[in-house]
Design a protein around this motif. Sequence first.
Motif, PDB file in Angstrom:
ATOM      1  N   GLN A 187      11.723  53.459  93.485  1.00 17.90           N
ATOM      2  CA  GLN A 187      13.034  52.920  93.448  1.00 17.90           C
ATOM      3  C   GLN A 187      13.535  53.138  91.870  1.00 17.90           C
ATOM      4  N   SER A 188      12.284  52.902  90.916  1.00 19.27           N
ATOM      5  CA  SER A 188      12.791  53.093  89.657  1.00 19.27           C
ATOM      6  C   SER A 188      12.847  54.172  88.854  1.00 19.27           C
ATOM      7  N   ALA A 189      11.646  55.096  89.253  1.00 18.18           N
ATOM      8  CA  ALA A 189      11.369  56.324  88.738  1.00 18.18           C
ATOM      9  C   ALA A 189      10.802  56.071  87.251  1.00 18.18           C
ATOM     10  N   ALA A 190      10.136  54.891  87.159  1.00 17.19           N
ATOM     11  CA  ALA A 190       9.509  54.600  86.086  1.00 17.19           C
ATOM     12  C   ALA A 190       7.870  54.450  86.060  1.00 17.19           C
ATOM     13  N   PRO A 191       7.195  55.140  85.600  1.00 14.94           N
ATOM     14  CA  PRO A 191       5.688  54.944  85.908  1.00 14.94           C
ATOM     15  C   PRO A 191       5.391  53.625  85.130  1.00 14.94           C
ATOM     16  N   LEU A 192       4.208  53.230  85.707  1.00 19.25           N
ATOM     17  CA  LEU A 192       3.803  51.692  85.019  1.00 19.25           C
ATOM     18  C   LEU A 192       3.273  51.983  83.629  1.00 19.25           C
ATOM     19  N   HIS A 193       3.965  51.604  82.685  1.00 20.59           N
ATOM     20  CA  HIS A 193       3.855  51.678  81.109  1.00 20.59           C
ATOM     21  C   HIS A 193       4.150  50.597  80.275  1.00 20.59           C
ATOM     22  N   THR A 194       3.393  50.467  79.205  1.00 20.14           N
ATOM     23  CA  THR A 194       3.927  49.285  78.057  1.00 20.14           C
ATOM     24  C   THR A 194       5.371  49.340  77.841  1.00 20.14           C
ATOM     25  N   ILE A 195       6.077  50.634  77.929  1.00 21.18           N
ATOM     26  CA  ILE A 195       7.326  50.623  77.158  1.00 21.18           C
ATOM     27  C   ILE A 195       8.486  50.030  78.272  1.00 21.18           C
TER      28      ILE A 195
END
Length: 491
Positions: free
Chosen positions: A123-131
């Motif tokens: 959905q987000s194309a965001a790897p899980l990361h602190t940013i």
Amino acid sequence: MAELILTVDIGTSSCKVCVFNREGEILFSTKRNYPTFSPQPGFAEQNPIEIYKNIKQAIREAVDSFSASSFSALGFDTMLHSSLLVDGEGNPLYPLLNWMDTRSAQEVEDMRNEYRQYGFYKQSAAPLHTIFNPPRVRWFKKNMPELWRKTQKMVTIKDWILWNITGVLSCDFSTASATGLLDLRKVSWSKDILNWLQLSEDHLPPLCPPENVVPLKEGDFSADTGLMPGLPVVWGGGDGPFANLGEGAFREKEMVVTVGSSGAVRMCQLAPVFDPQERGWCYYLADGIWVGGGAINNGGIVYSWMRDLLGKGAEDFELDIHRERPLFLPFLTGERSPNWKANARGILFGLSYFHDFASLMQAAFEGVAFRVRSIYDMLCEIMGRPERVVLSGGFAQTEKGKRVICDVLGRKVEVSNLPSASARGAFLVSLKALGEVKRLMEIPDAFFPRNPVLEPIAEHALFYDQLYELYWEVYRRNVDLFERFVALKLA
């Protein structure tokens, strides 16, 4: 007649204000610096009021150099991955977190299995990361529950500033796409991710396109800057995607490699970009254009660290492909793309008693270039080989930096001389918002100057192919050891 467009680039360490004429020429530019504080390891905090004050001062300087009536719009771009907790009146409850903040590293590990199990990357194309915001939300709920109960909104620095100067709270699609909370296909806040976090959509700003325009309200901002109330304020978007637009590399198969203190490799497409292996991210630009890419923490800071440590700089040595030297894996501040290993650490492999200053400096330049290539190769795999590559950023524009990157990539590159590509992107989106350009794809080529071209040296490119293979082998054999080393609290 109001012919000029004013832009504000809200950066990590400074804000930059530019004045453009209608032909896209920068007539004026000024900058104000502000600090990042680290009260505890992993914390990276800034004072939003200080940022706001510096923006007002920079704009005042621009207005004093022309006149308030000269401006037809005020456009913005912003650093991505900022998070600010505010009350119902918009008052900050806690310092601003920027992209360097890694306090939620443990939350990332705790959330990883569920994040993958539920398929949130799709959905987000965001790897899980602190940013990104998901682990930050969990961190605040766990470590500062009283503060979280008082929080009415979680916003970005640009949302907050525009709220102050227009009275309207809204987050543009471009900035929102870098929070890790946006459903890219629906271009709306992800109900699934919000439910998982037990986060109400009321905690987030309403969404709007980057071309959104709201008049400047009368208040402290107009009084302190000298700008006229009613001036069109263009919402704008993220500095990375806007840099592709500013460089004129926003069509499909066009890539921008930016290496300053950190770095990023970005390529555009007319649909959201998802990596089956979840290595890259995707952010929105504007006008239906999406930007697939990856970022590196360790760009020019690697050279700066080495220079400060050894007491000499790039001018004190020459590149020599035949020089004896170590192989440098430059993970001084962990790794983002493509493997997202926050606990990765630097390695000088093959270090010898006979290596000297020049050996170490050349290894530092090459190590940064190998980091760039790792993302370049990833994007080629996901989006296809680019037909055009533009180098930008302070490190990439140095003689040694651009030569090494060109040879490591093994392909022809253009070298940009633009002083502020993100600001230029904000200018072009402002033109569209004012109705002077119907679509970004229709912007005339005359707006984008031709860049000098650099060709790879065949002998160098062939050698770097071999060295790059060794670079990855050293990484693969050590990747599991990074966690054990960090657990000893030595780095």
